[in-house]
Design a protein around this motif. Structure first.
Motif, PDB file in Angstrom:
ATOM      1  N   GLU A  45       0.834  -1.212   0.000  1.00 53.88           N
ATOM      2  CA  GLU A  45       0.000   0.000   0.000  1.00 53.88           C
ATOM      3  C   GLU A  45       0.862   1.253   0.000  1.00 53.88           C
ATOM      4  O   GLU A  45       0.561   2.235  -0.696  1.00 53.88           O
ATOM      5  CB  GLU A  45      -0.925  -0.006   1.212  1.00 53.88           C
ATOM      6  N   LEU A  46       1.937   1.233   0.777  1.00 48.06           N
ATOM      7  CA  LEU A  46       2.845   2.381   0.822  1.00 48.06           C
ATOM      8  C   LEU A  46       3.468   2.628  -0.549  1.00 48.06           C
ATOM      9  O   LEU A  46       3.501   3.765  -1.036  1.00 48.06           O
ATOM     10  CB  LEU A  46       3.936   2.148   1.873  1.00 48.06           C
ATOM     11  N   ALA A  47       3.947   1.549  -1.187  1.00 51.08           N
ATOM     12  CA  ALA A  47       4.552   1.687  -2.517  1.00 51.08           C
ATOM     13  C   ALA A  47       3.539   2.220  -3.526  1.00 51.08           C
ATOM     14  O   ALA A  47       3.861   3.056  -4.373  1.00 51.08           O
ATOM     15  CB  ALA A  47       5.099   0.335  -2.973  1.00 51.08           C
ATOM     16  N   ARG A  48       2.296   1.751  -3.422  1.00 53.02           N
ATOM     17  CA  ARG A  48       1.248   2.201  -4.329  1.00 53.02           C
ATOM     18  C   ARG A  48       0.954   3.693  -4.121  1.00 53.02           C
ATOM     19  O   ARG A  48       0.792   4.448  -5.088  1.00 53.02           O
ATOM     20  CB  ARG A  48      -0.010   1.378  -4.125  1.00 53.02           C
ATOM     21  N   LYS A  49       0.898   4.130  -2.855  1.00 52.45           N
ATOM     22  CA  LYS A  49       0.628   5.546  -2.578  1.00 52.45           C
ATOM     23  C   LYS A  49       1.777   6.435  -3.041  1.00 52.45           C
ATOM     24  O   LYS A  49       1.554   7.554  -3.512  1.00 52.45           O
ATOM     25  CB  LYS A  49       0.367   5.740  -1.082  1.00 52.45           C
ATOM     26  N   ILE A  50       2.997   5.937  -2.919  1.00 52.42           N
ATOM     27  CA  ILE A  50       4.151   6.697  -3.405  1.00 52.42           C
ATOM     28  C   ILE A  50       3.993   6.965  -4.899  1.00 52.42           C
ATOM     29  O   ILE A  50       4.233   8.072  -5.383  1.00 52.42           O
ATOM     30  CB  ILE A  50       5.460   5.928  -3.117  1.00 52.42           C
ATOM     31  N   ARG A  51       3.551   5.946  -5.636  1.00 47.99           N
ATOM     32  CA  ARG A  51       3.343   6.115  -7.073  1.00 47.99           C
ATOM     33  C   ARG A  51       2.177   7.048  -7.353  1.00 47.99           C
ATOM     34  O   ARG A  51       2.231   7.873  -8.264  1.00 47.99           O
ATOM     35  CB  ARG A  51       3.080   4.753  -7.722  1.00 47.99           C
ATOM     36  N   GLU A  52       1.089   6.917  -6.564  1.00 50.28           N
ATOM     37  CA  GLU A  52      -0.087   7.774  -6.771  1.00 50.28           C
ATOM     38  C   GLU A  52       0.242   9.246  -6.580  1.00 50.28           C
ATOM     39  O   GLU A  52      -0.335  10.116  -7.238  1.00 50.28           O
ATOM     40  CB  GLU A  52      -1.208   7.364  -5.808  1.00 50.28           C
ATOM     41  N   TYR A  53       1.183   9.532  -5.681  1.00 47.27           N
ATOM     42  CA  TYR A  53       1.555  10.913  -5.412  1.00 47.27           C
ATOM     43  C   TYR A  53       2.522  11.463  -6.469  1.00 47.27           C
ATOM     44  O   TYR A  53       2.986  12.592  -6.369  1.00 47.27           O
ATOM     45  CB  TYR A  53       2.191  11.039  -4.023  1.00 47.27           C
ATOM     46  N   GLY A  54       2.821  10.650  -7.473  1.00 49.84           N
ATOM     47  CA  GLY A  54       3.657  11.113  -8.570  1.00 49.84           C
ATOM     48  C   GLY A  54       5.144  11.048  -8.307  1.00 49.84           C
ATOM     49  O   GLY A  54       5.934  11.615  -9.054  1.00 49.84           O
ATOM     50  N   HIS A  55       5.550  10.342  -7.239  1.00 52.59           N
ATOM     51  CA  HIS A  55       6.974  10.214  -6.945  1.00 52.59           C
ATOM     52  C   HIS A  55       7.649   9.232  -7.904  1.00 52.59           C
ATOM     53  O   HIS A  55       7.025   8.299  -8.402  1.00 52.59           O
ATOM     54  CB  HIS A  55       7.187   9.726  -5.504  1.00 52.59           C
ATOM     55  N   ASN A  56       8.921   9.459  -8.152  1.00 54.50           N
ATOM     56  CA  ASN A  56       9.706   8.559  -9.000  1.00 54.50           C
ATOM     57  C   ASN A  56      10.530   7.579  -8.174  1.00 54.50           C
ATOM     58  O   ASN A  56      11.467   6.970  -8.677  1.00 54.50           O
ATOM     59  CB  ASN A  56      10.632   9.372  -9.904  1.00 54.50           C
ATOM     60  N   THR A  57      10.191   7.458  -6.917  1.00 60.53           N
ATOM     61  CA  THR A  57      10.929   6.578  -6.005  1.00 60.53           C
ATOM     62  C   THR A  57      10.868   5.122  -6.468  1.00 60.53           C
ATOM     63  O   THR A  57       9.814   4.631  -6.865  1.00 60.53           O
ATOM     64  CB  THR A  57      10.338   6.691  -4.589  1.00 60.53           C
ATOM     65  N   VAL A  58      12.010   4.453  -6.389  1.00 58.84           N
ATOM     66  CA  VAL A  58      12.086   3.027  -6.703  1.00 58.84           C
ATOM     67  C   VAL A  58      11.903   2.246  -5.397  1.00 58.84           C
ATOM     68  O   VAL A  58      12.592   2.528  -4.414  1.00 58.84           O
ATOM     69  CB  VAL A  58      13.439   2.666  -7.348  1.00 58.84           C
ATOM     70  N   CYS A  59      10.982   1.316  -5.385  1.00 60.08           N
ATOM     71  CA  CYS A  59      10.655   0.598  -4.151  1.00 60.08           C
ATOM     72  C   CYS A  59      11.231  -0.818  -4.131  1.00 60.08           C
ATOM     73  O   CYS A  59      11.167  -1.539  -5.127  1.00 60.08           O
ATOM     74  CB  CYS A  59       9.137   0.530  -3.965  1.00 60.08           C
ATOM     75  N   ILE A  60      11.774  -1.184  -2.973  1.00 61.97           N
ATOM     76  CA  ILE A  60      12.308  -2.521  -2.723  1.00 61.97           C
ATOM     77  C   ILE A  60      11.601  -3.093  -1.504  1.00 61.97           C
ATOM     78  O   ILE A  60      11.408  -2.392  -0.516  1.00 61.97           O
ATOM     79  CB  ILE A  60      13.832  -2.473  -2.478  1.00 61.97           C
ATOM     80  N   ILE A  61      11.208  -4.352  -1.591  1.00 60.93           N
ATOM     81  CA  ILE A  61      10.597  -5.025  -0.445  1.00 60.93           C
ATOM     82  C   ILE A  61      11.665  -5.813   0.312  1.00 60.93           C
ATOM     83  O   ILE A  61      12.449  -6.543  -0.293  1.00 60.93           O
ATOM     84  CB  ILE A  61       9.479  -5.998  -0.894  1.00 60.93           C
ATOM     85  N   LEU A  62      11.697  -5.645   1.632  1.00 59.33           N
ATOM     86  CA  LEU A  62      12.548  -6.461   2.510  1.00 59.33           C
ATOM     87  C   LEU A  62      11.610  -7.035   3.571  1.00 59.33           C
ATOM     88  O   LEU A  62      11.221  -6.346   4.507  1.00 59.33           O
ATOM     89  CB  LEU A  62      13.653  -5.617   3.156  1.00 59.33           C
ATOM     90  N   SER A  63      11.206  -8.280   3.392  1.00 60.11           N
ATOM     91  CA  SER A  63      10.128  -8.838   4.213  1.00 60.11           C
ATOM     92  C   SER A  63      10.497 -10.190   4.791  1.00 60.11           C
ATOM     93  O   SER A  63      11.306 -10.931   4.225  1.00 60.11           O
ATOM     94  CB  SER A  63       8.854  -8.970   3.373  1.00 60.11           C
ATOM     95  N   TYR A 108      13.272  -8.951  -1.356  1.00 60.42           N
ATOM     96  CA  TYR A 108      14.230  -9.714  -0.566  1.00 60.42           C
ATOM     97  C   TYR A 108      13.547 -10.269   0.679  1.00 60.42           C
ATOM     98  O   TYR A 108      12.674  -9.622   1.269  1.00 60.42           O
ATOM     99  CB  TYR A 108      15.408  -8.835  -0.145  1.00 60.42           C
ATOM    100  N   VAL A 109      13.955 -11.465   1.061  1.00 62.28           N
ATOM    101  CA  VAL A 109      13.385 -12.124   2.234  1.00 62.28           C
ATOM    102  C   VAL A 109      14.383 -12.022   3.389  1.00 62.28           C
ATOM    103  O   VAL A 109      15.573 -12.283   3.238  1.00 62.28           O
ATOM    104  CB  VAL A 109      13.068 -13.604   1.932  1.00 62.28           C
ATOM    105  N   LYS A 110      13.882 -11.617   4.564  1.00 61.28           N
ATOM    106  CA  LYS A 110      14.717 -11.552   5.768  1.00 61.28           C
ATOM    107  C   LYS A 110      15.026 -12.968   6.262  1.00 61.28           C
ATOM    108  O   LYS A 110      14.168 -13.853   6.164  1.00 61.28           O
ATOM    109  CB  LYS A 110      14.000 -10.796   6.884  1.00 61.28           C
TER     110      LYS A 110
END
Length: 334
Positions: A66-84, A105-107
């Motif tokens: 959801e956070l990554a999706r909102k970052i995109r919705e706000y027009g940011h060019n941020t590249v997202c990585i998952i560490l879970s 990436y998996v913890k």
């Protein structure tokens, strides 16, 4: 030159403390910030946009996807990585599909591997998001227009998988997700690379991808499975506006189990058919004979033939094969 801004978001403070400790050697190369609340992180990103954000998936108030999706919705060019800590396949596919995650990436993840992934994400950001010239106006990744372009891949009546230059899947539409989830003809390995149900077919697939990328030409193959229906795969390279290859490829997956037949309502609107005629046409589009279609519609064979003559006249065809072809190419189904 300012240092690239890298943000880390995880609701577990001990995880953030561990990341700070393990990444001390990158202080000279990155400007790092750490957030234990995704809501606070999103507020901060509005004022100070990071180049890369590394997020956990399972967090209160707002999960990582959801956070990554909102970052995109706000027009940011941020590249997202998952560490879970999650090894859930569905979550991994969902993150690629719904939020266009760059890496997953998996913890516990070796710090060297994480550093390598962030470094590649920084380079990816530079290649994709920093303007080389202002000659052509194209949608920025993260913009509404870019989001519409991504949504357009969902509307294609095929499974769509986009692979980057490393051969890893970076986008999977809903149809492809269902096909991959069956893990028969095709699936994703732990590194998000495509693999077939059999070793020899995996090699055929990778050869087709390499050929499409290196020769900038479309390739195709069929993958078998334990089920009766094979999977047809077309590999299409992505070229820029000057015809130069970008290294990315799109795979279009066709499975009869994923075929959507035209809705009778659409047939009525497109060709001016009556409800009875549209229902019969829909059944014929499935490849049924006139006798089989009549049974499915609950009408006599004689009535079906009468309807068919009227359908031919309205659609402008004279044979059943022409009718089916016209219907299937005239309507965008999903």
């Amino acid at each position: 030159m300012s240092l690239p801004k890298i943000a880390f978001v995880d609701d577990e403070k001990r995880v953030l403390a561990g990341l700070k400790r393990r990444l001390r050697g990158q202080i000279a190369h990155w400007e790092m910030t750490f957030f234990d609340s995704p809501v606070d992180a999103l507020d901060a990103f509005r004022k100070n946009e990071p180049i890369v954000v590394v997020v956990d998936i399972r967090m209160p108030d707002m999960n990582g996807i959801e956070l990554a999706r909102k970052i995109r919705e706000y027009g940011h060019n941020t590249v997202c990585i998952i560490l879970s800590g999650s090894t859930d396949f569905d979550l991994a596919v969902s993150s690629i599909n719904d939020a266009n995650i760059f890496r997953y990436y998996v913890k516990p993840c070796p710090v060297e591997e994480l550093i390598c992934g962030i470094t590649e994400a920084i380079e990816h950001h530079r290649e994709r998001f920093l303007p080389v010239n202002a000659e052509v106006s194209e949608p920025k990744p993260g913009s509404r227009l870019a989001a519409i372009s991504t949504t357009g891949l969902e509307l294609i009546p095929y499974g769509v998988v986009v692979c980057n230059t490393d051969g890893k899947a970076i986008f999977v539409n809903s149809r492809a997700s269902r096909i991959l989830g069956n893990e028969e003809s095709l699936s994703l390995d732990t590194e998000h690379r495509l693999r077939a149900g059999y070793v020899e077919e995996t090699q055929k697939l990778r050869n087709a991808i390499s050929e499409a990328r290196e020769e900038s030409a479309m390739t195709a193959l069929t993958l078998g499975s334990d089920s009766e229906q094979p999977l047809r795969v077309t590999v299409q390279p992505f070229d820029d506006k000057n015809g130069a290859t970008l290294g990315h490829v799109g795979l279009f997956l066709f499975s009869e189990s994923e075929v959507s037949m035209p809705a009778p309502k659409l047939l009525m609107e497109m060709f001016g058919l009556t409800i009875s005629e549209s229902r019969l046409t829909s059944q014929l589009s499935k490849g049924l004979s006139i006798e089989e279609a009549a049974v499915e519609c609950g009408i006599t064979k004689s009535s079906a033939r009468t309807y068919l003559k009227s359908i031919f006249l309205k659609v402008g065809v004279s044979r059943q094969a022409e009718l089916v072809r016209t219907v299937l190419v005239s309507l965008a189904t999903h």
